[in-house]
Design a protein around this motif. Structure first.
Motif, mmCIF file in Angstrom:
data_model
loop_
_atom_site.group_PDB
_atom_site.id
_atom_site.type_symbol
_atom_site.label_atom_id
_atom_site.label_comp_id
_atom_site.label_asym_id
_atom_site.label_seq_id
_atom_site.Cartn_x
_atom_site.Cartn_y
_atom_site.Cartn_z
ATOM 1 N N ASP A 1 -4.231 6.169 3.665
ATOM 2 C CA ASP A 1 -4.942 7.356 4.323
ATOM 3 C C ASP A 1 -6.553 7.273 3.699
ATOM 4 O O ASP A 1 -7.152 8.293 4.021
ATOM 5 C CB ASP A 1 -4.196 8.726 3.739
ATOM 6 N N ALA A 2 -7.010 6.194 2.977
ATOM 7 C CA ALA A 2 -8.151 6.039 2.495
ATOM 8 C C ALA A 2 -9.055 5.706 3.713
ATOM 9 O O ALA A 2 -8.641 5.161 4.693
ATOM 10 C CB ALA A 2 -8.238 4.887 1.385
ATOM 11 N N LEU B 1 0.663 -1.200 0.087
ATOM 12 C CA LEU B 1 -0.006 -0.081 -0.009
ATOM 13 C C LEU B 1 0.667 1.159 0.028
ATOM 14 O O LEU B 1 1.893 1.299 0.659
ATOM 15 C CB LEU B 1 -1.071 0.106 1.205
ATOM 16 N N ASP B 2 0.535 2.302 -0.704
ATOM 17 C CA ASP B 2 0.965 3.713 -0.744
ATOM 18 C C ASP B 2 0.482 4.406 0.224
ATOM 19 O O ASP B 2 -0.590 4.042 0.851
ATOM 20 C CB ASP B 2 1.233 3.993 -2.262
ATOM 21 N N SER C 1 -11.573 3.947 5.599
ATOM 22 C CA SER C 1 -12.200 2.587 6.057
ATOM 23 C C SER C 1 -13.378 2.254 5.922
ATOM 24 O O SER C 1 -14.248 3.327 5.909
ATOM 25 C CB SER C 1 -11.383 2.120 7.385
ATOM 26 N N LEU C 2 -14.006 1.117 6.149
ATOM 27 C CA LEU C 2 -15.322 0.866 6.384
ATOM 28 C C LEU C 2 -15.996 1.437 7.812
ATOM 29 O O LEU C 2 -17.107 1.588 8.006
ATOM 30 C CB LEU C 2 -15.570 -0.746 6.312
ATOM 31 N N CYS C 3 -15.157 1.889 8.615
ATOM 32 C CA CYS C 3 -15.669 2.353 9.969
ATOM 33 C C CYS C 3 -15.426 3.877 9.842
ATOM 34 O O CYS C 3 -14.489 4.485 9.252
ATOM 35 C CB CYS C 3 -14.308 2.204 11.055
ATOM 36 N N ASP C 4 -16.828 4.465 10.008
ATOM 37 C CA ASP C 4 -16.987 5.688 9.859
ATOM 38 C C ASP C 4 -15.871 6.596 10.236
ATOM 39 O O ASP C 4 -15.715 6.689 11.859
ATOM 40 C CB ASP C 4 -18.551 6.082 10.160
ATOM 41 N N GLY C 5 -15.427 7.465 9.768
ATOM 42 C CA GLY C 5 -14.359 8.551 10.194
ATOM 43 C C GLY C 5 -12.898 8.068 10.677
ATOM 44 O O GLY C 5 -12.059 8.500 10.962
ATOM 45 N N TRP C 6 -12.685 6.574 9.907
ATOM 46 C CA TRP C 6 -11.344 6.174 10.283
ATOM 47 C C TRP C 6 -10.738 6.011 8.958
ATOM 48 O O TRP C 6 -11.545 5.898 7.920
ATOM 49 C CB TRP C 6 -11.574 4.890 10.842
ATOM 50 N N THR C 7 -9.406 5.983 8.993
ATOM 51 C CA THR C 7 -8.688 5.541 7.956
ATOM 52 C C THR C 7 -8.262 4.195 7.728
ATOM 53 O O THR C 7 -8.459 3.448 8.862
ATOM 54 C CB THR C 7 -7.451 6.513 7.584
ATOM 55 N N VAL C 8 -7.723 3.617 6.829
ATOM 56 C CA VAL C 8 -7.299 2.422 6.744
ATOM 57 C C VAL C 8 -5.970 2.024 7.546
ATOM 58 O O VAL C 8 -5.878 1.302 8.218
ATOM 59 C CB VAL C 8 -6.641 1.967 5.254
ATOM 60 N N ARG C 9 -5.274 3.238 7.780
ATOM 61 C CA ARG C 9 -3.959 3.218 8.615
ATOM 62 C C ARG C 9 -4.382 3.200 10.087
ATOM 63 O O ARG C 9 -4.059 2.367 10.853
ATOM 64 C CB ARG C 9 -3.271 4.658 8.353
ATOM 65 N N VAL C 10 -5.281 3.820 10.147
ATOM 66 C CA VAL C 10 -5.956 3.939 11.882
ATOM 67 C C VAL C 10 -6.599 2.449 12.144
ATOM 68 O O VAL C 10 -6.317 2.005 13.188
ATOM 69 C CB VAL C 10 -7.009 4.892 12.291
#
Length: 50
Positions: A30-31, A24-25, A33-42
Motif C-alpha cells: 500500500d506504499a 512484501l507485506d 509508487s513512483l506514479c503520482d497517486g498510485w500504490t505499489v499494489r495498483v
C-alpha cells in the motif's frame, strides 16, 4: 547475446521479481509508487504481474 541467453536472463529476472514481491507485506503493497497517486499494489496490477 544469443536468444537462449536472453530467455534465461529474462526468466531469472522474472523469478527474482516474483520472489521479491512475494515477501512484501500489506504495508509495503500500500506504499506510494513512483506514479503520482498510485500504490505499489495498483502499479503492479497495471503491469499485468498481479
Amino acid at each position: 547475446m544469443r536468444h537462449d541467453d536472453i530467455l534465461a536472463w529474462t526468466k531469472a529476472e522474472r523469478l527474482n521479481l516474483a520472489a521479491f514481491l512475494e515477501d512484501l507485506d500489506d504495508h509495503e503493497w500500500d506504499a506510494a509508487s513512483l506514479c503520482d497517486g498510485w500504490t505499489v499494489r495498483v502499479d503492479h496490477a497495471r503491469d499485468g504481474l498481479g
